[in-house]
Design a protein around this motif. Structure first.
Motif, PDB file in Angstrom:
ATOM      1  N   PRO A 126       0.829  -1.205   0.000  1.00 58.02           N
ATOM      2  CA  PRO A 126       0.000   0.000   0.000  1.00 58.02           C
ATOM      3  C   PRO A 126       0.866   1.260   0.000  1.00 58.02           C
ATOM      4  N   GLY A 127       0.395   2.284  -0.699  1.00 60.01           N
ATOM      5  CA  GLY A 127       1.112   3.548  -0.720  1.00 60.01           C
ATOM      6  C   GLY A 127       2.250   3.610  -1.716  1.00 60.01           C
ATOM      7  N   THR A 128       2.362   2.607  -2.574  1.00 59.94           N
ATOM      8  CA  THR A 128       3.420   2.595  -3.573  1.00 59.94           C
ATOM      9  C   THR A 128       2.824   2.708  -4.971  1.00 59.94           C
ATOM     10  N   MET A 129       3.669   3.073  -5.919  1.00 60.65           N
ATOM     11  CA  MET A 129       3.290   3.114  -7.328  1.00 60.65           C
ATOM     12  C   MET A 129       4.237   2.202  -8.097  1.00 60.65           C
ATOM     13  N   SER A 130       3.706   1.345  -8.947  1.00 61.85           N
ATOM     14  CA  SER A 130       4.540   0.425  -9.727  1.00 61.85           C
ATOM     15  C   SER A 130       4.267   0.629 -11.211  1.00 61.85           C
ATOM     16  N   PHE A 131       5.302   0.511 -12.017  1.00 61.51           N
ATOM     17  CA  PHE A 131       5.183   0.808 -13.447  1.00 61.51           C
ATOM     18  C   PHE A 131       6.405   0.261 -14.189  1.00 61.51           C
ATOM     19  N   SER A 132       6.404   0.416 -15.502  1.00 59.38           N
ATOM     20  CA  SER A 132       7.524   0.046 -16.374  1.00 59.38           C
ATOM     21  C   SER A 132       7.933  -1.425 -16.238  1.00 59.38           C
ATOM     22  N   PRO A 133       6.970  -2.366 -16.371  1.00 59.68           N
ATOM     23  CA  PRO A 133       7.309  -3.789 -16.194  1.00 59.68           C
ATOM     24  C   PRO A 133       7.831  -4.444 -17.472  1.00 59.68           C
ATOM     25  N   ARG A 134       8.628  -5.488 -17.299  1.00 61.33           N
ATOM     26  CA  ARG A 134       9.048  -6.356 -18.409  1.00 61.33           C
ATOM     27  C   ARG A 134       9.202  -7.779 -17.902  1.00 61.33           C
ATOM     28  N   PHE A 135       8.957  -8.718 -18.806  1.00 62.00           N
ATOM     29  CA  PHE A 135       9.138 -10.128 -18.497  1.00 62.00           C
ATOM     30  C   PHE A 135      10.616 -10.517 -18.549  1.00 62.00           C
TER      31      PHE A 135
ATOM     32  N   THR B  80       7.828   3.089  -6.811  1.00 59.04           N
ATOM     33  CA  THR B  80       8.081   4.346  -6.108  1.00 59.04           C
ATOM     34  C   THR B  80       7.471   4.286  -4.714  1.00 59.04           C
ATOM     35  N   GLN B  81       8.293   4.564  -3.722  1.00 62.24           N
ATOM     36  CA  GLN B  81       7.840   4.547  -2.333  1.00 62.24           C
ATOM     37  C   GLN B  81       8.603   5.610  -1.566  1.00 62.24           C
ATOM     38  N   GLY B  82       7.858   6.471  -0.879  1.00 62.85           N
ATOM     39  CA  GLY B  82       8.513   7.513  -0.087  1.00 62.85           C
ATOM     40  C   GLY B  82       9.333   8.474  -0.917  1.00 62.85           C
ATOM     41  N   GLY B  83       8.926   8.716  -2.153  1.00 63.15           N
ATOM     42  CA  GLY B  83       9.635   9.654  -3.018  1.00 63.15           C
ATOM     43  C   GLY B  83      10.847   9.080  -3.714  1.00 63.15           C
ATOM     44  N   ASN B  84      11.132   7.796  -3.515  1.00 63.59           N
ATOM     45  CA  ASN B  84      12.288   7.167  -4.152  1.00 63.59           C
ATOM     46  C   ASN B  84      11.820   6.074  -5.114  1.00 63.59           C
ATOM     47  N   THR B  85      12.435   6.016  -6.281  1.00 63.60           N
ATOM     48  CA  THR B  85      12.061   5.029  -7.296  1.00 63.60           C
ATOM     49  C   THR B  85      13.203   4.054  -7.516  1.00 63.60           C
ATOM     50  N   ASP B  86      12.949   2.766  -7.293  1.00 65.33           N
ATOM     51  CA  ASP B  86      13.960   1.725  -7.467  1.00 65.33           C
ATOM     52  C   ASP B  86      13.418   0.602  -8.338  1.00 65.33           C
ATOM     53  N   ILE B  87      14.303  -0.300  -8.707  1.00 67.54           N
ATOM     54  CA  ILE B  87      13.941  -1.440  -9.545  1.00 67.54           C
ATOM     55  C   ILE B  87      13.776  -2.678  -8.667  1.00 67.54           C
ATOM     56  N   TYR B  88      12.703  -3.394  -8.922  1.00 68.29           N
ATOM     57  CA  TYR B  88      12.382  -4.621  -8.193  1.00 68.29           C
ATOM     58  C   TYR B  88      12.150  -5.741  -9.195  1.00 68.29           C
TER      59      TYR B  88
ATOM     60  N   PRO C 215      19.681   6.806  -3.984  1.00 63.67           N
ATOM     61  CA  PRO C 215      18.754   7.941  -3.803  1.00 63.67           C
ATOM     62  C   PRO C 215      18.531   8.669  -5.132  1.00 63.67           C
ATOM     63  N   SER C 216      18.092   7.958  -6.134  1.00 70.93           N
ATOM     64  CA  SER C 216      17.905   8.500  -7.474  1.00 70.93           C
ATOM     65  C   SER C 216      16.758   7.731  -8.125  1.00 70.93           C
ATOM     66  N   ILE C 217      16.421   8.108  -9.345  1.00 72.99           N
ATOM     67  CA  ILE C 217      15.325   7.456 -10.064  1.00 72.99           C
ATOM     68  C   ILE C 217      15.893   6.365 -10.960  1.00 72.99           C
ATOM     69  N   GLU C 218      15.521   5.119 -10.695  1.00 75.51           N
ATOM     70  CA  GLU C 218      15.906   3.978 -11.526  1.00 75.51           C
ATOM     71  C   GLU C 218      14.642   3.416 -12.185  1.00 75.51           C
TER      72      GLU C 218
END
Length: 442
Positions: free
Chosen positions: A251-260, A272-280, A296-299
């Protein structure tokens, strides 16, 4: 002669250098000079209709085969009014001297029969006219009359591969975002079509924004980003049933840009969570997501290598958008882009040798390619806005979005080969963006 031609042509594509191809009395030769490839002339008479029900289909199939080949920029069709003889029987000997006289270097003959049960049979042969022999063995495809275009693409794929030595790509599909309405209130929905724009099927309605659809390696599922709840979430859609599910996150996160992943069992994406965007990454079979970056950057915009061991992505950790590669399990990434400007939306070639990307430099947008170590960067296009490359299944053609300037600007799909040649618009009924090329169909 065609065999000599395909060897040289394959080498040309690999080097991705411009060339001129000239027909001579001896072997065909390629001279690297002013940057133009002289297309190989071929003849494709209407296929023979073996029963009355196949008459129109025989002509239509031959036209699609010819369009596939000429659309590559590597072939030139000889017009029918130049023909000296006709093909009236698939089993009769071919008078190759008549085709040699009009300078046809390749000849495609075929036959079509249509059954009352809706079945369709297509046969074809390919001739090296100047060598005076058949090139490879004749093939037969069986299917349905409704699927006649697919059978035409299969014939064209076989011809293309025999002459160029390259893997095929015509029998494939593209998922994209179909767009309607003015630029300030554009409606978007997912659609899928044949690679040449035919057989469009809509997969979602236009009630909410959809972005960045991505085909699975098997071509039966699609990942995309949707805004049904007002926040971006990742959806998994079954192409056949059009059923879909949300890939839930915290909850409270945004997810996008997926690939298989290459095996289709794992998804890599941005969160994106807490203003930080990482790759999962997450397994589609369940389990907790794994965080791959923690800077601490946008990935974002991750893409797997074909062997599944590495991921290329974009990051502004250096101060501007650049491209990085890391292990598929995370770890310290290495930067691969160092030219002037900003780099984004990297996509690994299915061949594993190149990475395609979007580049912004000096007020222009480009689609480019580079080696996986960042060397040999080449910009293939330039316009007001080019972005979002996707690879053909054979790794030789790239499709992307081009948007025109101004209040009335519209997005369209374009394709270009990796030499920068043969830039052309892909036929769609309206505006289109965010293409993703499927693998070859089964």
């Amino acid at each position: 002669m065609i065999l000599r031609y395909l060897t040289l042509l394959a080498a040309l594509w690999i080097m991705a250098m411009p060339a001129t191809v000239q027909a001579q009395n001896g072997p065909l030769r390629i001279t690297i000079d002013e940057g133009v490839i002289e297309p190989l002339p071929f003849a494709s008479p209407d296929f023979v209709a073996e029963n009355t029900a196949a008459t129109q289909l025989a002509a239509d199939i031959a036209r699609v085969v010819a369009a596939d080949l000429t659309g590559t920029g590597l072939f030139r069709e000889i017009p029918k009014d130049a023909f000296i003889s006709q093909i009236t029987s698939f089993s009769s000997p071919v008078q190759l001297a008549d085709w040699r006289a009009i300078n046809a270097q390749a000849l495609i003959t075929g036959a079509v029969s249509a059954g009352s049960d809706g079945r369709l049979t297509v046969k074809f042969r390919l001739y090296d006219v100047f060598a005076g022999q058949e090139l490879g063995s004749g093939l037969q495809f069986d299917g349905t009359q409704a699927g006649w275009r697919r059978m035409a693409h299969k014939v064209a794929d076989a011809v293309y591969s025999r002459i160029t030595g390259e893997a095929p790509y015509f029998d494939s599909r593209v998922v994209f975002v179909a767009e309607t309405g003015p630029k300030g209130d554009r409606k978007k929905r997912l659609a899928v079509m044949d690679y040449d724009g035919a057989n469009v099927q809509y997969l979602t309605d236009s009630s909410s924004i959809v972005l960045a659809p991505r085909f699975s390696p098997s071509g039966d599922r699609i990942l995309y980003t949707g805004y049904e709840t007002g926040f971006p979430k990742i959806y998994l859609l079954d192409v056949a049933s059009v059923g879909r599910q949300v890939l839930e996150n915290q909850p409270g996160t945004m997810s996008f840009s997926p690939r298989f992943s290459p095996d289709g069992q794992t998804v890599v994406y941005s969160l994106t969570q807490g203003g930080n965007t990482d790759i999962y990454r997450m397994s589609l079979s369940g389990g907790a997501p794994q965080r791959l970056t923690s800077a601490p950057s946008i990935e974002t915009a991750p893409s797997f290598s074909p062997d599944g061991t590495q991921v290329v992505f974009e990051s502004d950790r250096s101060g501007t958008q650049q491209l990085y590669i890391m292990s598929a399990n995370g770890g310290e990434p290495r930067r691969i882009s160092f030219g002037p400007g900003r780099y984004g939306t990297p996509v690994w070639s299915p061949r594993g040798d190149l990475i395609a990307f979007t580049k912004q430099s000096k007020g222009r947008f480009h689609i480019g390619v580079m080696r996986t170590d960042g060397s040999e960067e080449r910009l293939l296009t330039a316009s007001f806005l080019d972005e979002g490359p996707t690879w053909a299944p054979n790794g030789r053609v790239i499709m992307f979005t081009r948007e025109t300037q101004g209040a009335g600007g519209e997005s369209s799909l374009y394709s270009v080969d990796i030499t920068g040649r043969n830039l052309k618009r892909v036929r769609t009924e309206g505006g289109a963006s965010d293409p993703s090329w499927s693998p070859l169909q089964n």
